[in-house]
Design a protein around this motif. Structure first.
Motif, mmCIF file in Angstrom:
data_model
loop_
_atom_site.group_PDB
_atom_site.id
_atom_site.type_symbol
_atom_site.label_atom_id
_atom_site.label_comp_id
_atom_site.label_asym_id
_atom_site.label_seq_id
_atom_site.Cartn_x
_atom_site.Cartn_y
_atom_site.Cartn_z
ATOM 1 N N LEU A 1 23.679 7.676 53.425
ATOM 2 C CA LEU A 1 24.699 7.049 52.583
ATOM 3 C C LEU A 1 24.099 5.906 51.765
ATOM 4 C CD1 LEU A 1 27.753 6.975 55.026
ATOM 5 C CD2 LEU A 1 27.457 8.425 53.012
ATOM 6 N N HIS A 2 23.230 5.125 52.392
ATOM 7 C CA HIS A 2 22.572 4.031 51.681
ATOM 8 C C HIS A 2 21.686 4.583 50.553
ATOM 9 C CE1 HIS A 2 20.865 0.110 50.971
ATOM 10 N NE2 HIS A 2 19.651 0.602 51.113
ATOM 11 N N ALA A 3 20.967 5.657 50.843
ATOM 12 C CA ALA A 3 20.108 6.271 49.821
ATOM 13 C C ALA A 3 20.957 6.783 48.657
ATOM 14 C CB ALA A 3 19.304 7.420 50.429
ATOM 15 N N GLN A 4 22.110 7.374 48.950
ATOM 16 C CA GLN A 4 23.002 7.842 47.883
ATOM 17 C C GLN A 4 23.511 6.670 47.054
ATOM 18 O OE1 GLN A 4 26.039 10.032 49.945
ATOM 19 N NE2 GLN A 4 24.756 11.847 50.244
ATOM 20 N N GLU A 5 23.852 5.577 47.737
ATOM 21 C CA GLU A 5 24.342 4.394 47.040
ATOM 22 C C GLU A 5 23.257 3.815 46.130
ATOM 23 O OE1 GLU A 5 25.491 -0.085 48.363
ATOM 24 O OE2 GLU A 5 26.347 1.532 49.571
ATOM 25 N N VAL A 6 22.041 3.734 46.641
ATOM 26 C CA VAL A 6 20.919 3.214 45.845
ATOM 27 C C VAL A 6 20.654 4.138 44.657
ATOM 28 C CG1 VAL A 6 18.424 2.802 45.888
ATOM 29 C CG2 VAL A 6 19.853 1.921 47.725
ATOM 30 N N THR A 7 20.746 5.438 44.879
ATOM 31 C CA THR A 7 20.531 6.396 43.788
ATOM 32 C C THR A 7 21.597 6.224 42.707
ATOM 33 O OG1 THR A 7 19.553 7.976 45.328
ATOM 34 C CG2 THR A 7 20.333 8.850 43.236
ATOM 35 N N ARG A 8 22.862 6.084 43.124
ATOM 36 C CA ARG A 8 23.935 5.858 42.136
ATOM 37 C C ARG A 8 23.694 4.563 41.364
ATOM 38 N NH1 ARG A 8 27.244 7.877 46.141
ATOM 39 N NH2 ARG A 8 27.784 5.816 46.902
ATOM 40 N N GLU A 9 23.299 3.529 42.075
ATOM 41 C CA GLU A 9 23.040 2.249 41.419
ATOM 42 C C GLU A 9 21.891 2.374 40.419
ATOM 43 O OE1 GLU A 9 21.649 -2.213 42.742
ATOM 44 O OE2 GLU A 9 22.894 -1.074 44.134
ATOM 45 N N LEU A 10 20.853 3.098 40.811
ATOM 46 C CA LEU A 10 19.718 3.319 39.916
ATOM 47 C C LEU A 10 20.141 4.121 38.684
ATOM 48 C CD1 LEU A 10 16.699 2.958 39.450
ATOM 49 C CD2 LEU A 10 16.318 5.034 40.780
ATOM 50 N N GLU A 11 20.964 5.145 38.885
ATOM 51 C CA GLU A 11 21.453 5.931 37.755
ATOM 52 C C GLU A 11 22.289 5.071 36.812
ATOM 53 O OE1 GLU A 11 23.512 9.095 39.745
ATOM 54 O OE2 GLU A 11 21.688 10.272 40.047
ATOM 55 N N ASN A 12 23.150 4.238 37.385
ATOM 56 C CA ASN A 12 23.962 3.342 36.558
ATOM 57 C C ASN A 12 23.088 2.356 35.782
ATOM 58 O OD1 ASN A 12 26.301 4.566 37.417
ATOM 59 N ND2 ASN A 12 26.709 3.072 39.033
ATOM 60 N N THR A 13 22.081 1.827 36.465
ATOM 61 C CA THR A 13 21.160 0.895 35.800
ATOM 62 C C THR A 13 20.429 1.603 34.665
ATOM 63 O OG1 THR A 13 20.868 -0.311 37.872
ATOM 64 C CG2 THR A 13 19.201 -0.659 36.181
ATOM 65 N N THR A 14 20.042 2.837 34.885
ATOM 66 C CA THR A 14 19.353 3.620 33.851
ATOM 67 C C THR A 14 20.268 3.817 32.648
ATOM 68 O OG1 THR A 14 18.069 4.768 35.548
ATOM 69 C CG2 THR A 14 18.191 5.811 33.385
ATOM 70 N N LYS A 15 21.525 4.132 32.902
ATOM 71 C CA LYS A 15 22.475 4.321 31.791
ATOM 72 C C LYS A 15 22.643 3.021 31.001
ATOM 73 C CE LYS A 15 25.045 8.026 33.999
ATOM 74 N NZ LYS A 15 26.272 8.401 34.693
ATOM 75 N N VAL A 16 22.776 1.894 31.713
ATOM 76 C CA VAL A 16 22.911 0.598 31.040
ATOM 77 C C VAL A 16 21.655 0.313 30.219
ATOM 78 C CG1 VAL A 16 23.043 -1.902 31.439
ATOM 79 C CG2 VAL A 16 24.551 -0.354 32.700
ATOM 80 N N PHE A 17 20.488 0.589 30.787
ATOM 81 C CA PHE A 17 19.226 0.379 30.082
ATOM 82 C C PHE A 17 19.172 1.228 28.811
ATOM 83 C CE2 PHE A 17 14.756 1.528 29.330
ATOM 84 C CZ PHE A 17 14.219 0.264 29.125
ATOM 85 N N GLU A 18 19.596 2.492 28.920
ATOM 86 C CA GLU A 18 19.595 3.372 27.745
ATOM 87 C C GLU A 18 20.529 2.831 26.668
ATOM 88 O OE1 GLU A 18 20.661 7.159 29.407
ATOM 89 O OE2 GLU A 18 18.612 7.600 30.054
ATOM 90 N N LEU A 19 21.694 2.333 27.084
ATOM 91 C CA LEU A 19 22.631 1.753 26.115
ATOM 92 C C LEU A 19 22.020 0.526 25.442
ATOM 93 C CD1 LEU A 19 26.009 2.040 28.062
ATOM 94 C CD2 LEU A 19 25.312 3.351 26.041
ATOM 95 N N HIS A 20 21.361 -0.317 26.210
ATOM 96 C CA HIS A 20 20.710 -1.502 25.639
ATOM 97 C C HIS A 20 19.591 -1.101 24.676
ATOM 98 C CE1 HIS A 20 22.807 -4.704 27.671
ATOM 99 N NE2 HIS A 20 22.609 -4.150 28.868
ATOM 100 N N MET A 21 18.822 -0.081 25.067
ATOM 101 C CA MET A 21 17.738 0.384 24.189
ATOM 102 C C MET A 21 18.316 0.926 22.885
ATOM 103 S SD MET A 21 14.738 -0.214 25.256
ATOM 104 C CE MET A 21 13.815 0.855 24.196
#
Length: 151
Positions: free
Chosen positions: A99-119
């Motif tokens: 569950l923690h790994a899934q949560e970290v993966t979701r957080e990483l995906e969200n961070t990636t999306k935010v990064f793409e939007l900023h880029m």
């Protein structure tokens, strides 16, 4: 289920021990009776008494073995219960880790999306700046051209 088997096994062993104890007691009584009342016994009686004494010793050894096996069985049952408990704990820990790994993966995906939007926003701003630079250069050229005509 294990407790039912243990209870049934304990009942059987208890019954066997009781039978062995009674037999040993009977043999001891017979031996004492022979010692008190008999001054002389024939070979057959002596052989039977010797056999009875040997059986009494064997019974005693078997009783001790039964007690040892009961202790080993109890220890094995306890160890199995402990192992099952540890297994459940390990499974719970594994599930928590997943569950923690899934949560970290979701957080990483969200961070990636935010990064793409900023880029994307940064590229847009850079394009806007480049366009304005070109406009400024064009305006400067126009000003120089106009300034050059006046002189």
């Amino acid at each position: 289920m294990a407790m039912e088997l243990k209870d049934k096994g304990t009942e059987r062993w208890s019954g066997a021990i009781t039978n062995l104890t009674e037999t040993a007691s009977n043999l001891e009584s017979l031996q004492k009776l022979i010692l008190k009342k008999a001054v002389f016994v024939d070979d057959e009686t002596f052989a039977k008494a010797s056999l009875s004494a040997e059986q009494a010793r064997t019974i005693k050894v078997l009783e001790q073995r039964v007690e040892t096996l009961e202790r080993e069985l109890d220890a094995a049952i306890t160890a199995a219960a402990h192992a099952r408990s540890e297994k459940r704990q390990a499974e719970a820990a594994q599930k928590a880790a997943e569950l923690h790994a899934q949560e970290v993966t979701r957080e990483l995906e969200n961070t990636t999306k935010v990064f793409e939007l900023h880029m994307e926003e940064l590229r847009s701003k850079q394009e806007e700046i480049s366009k304005r630079d070109e406009d400024i250069k064009l305006l400067e050229a126009i000003i120089q051209t106009l300034g050059g005509k006046e002189s």
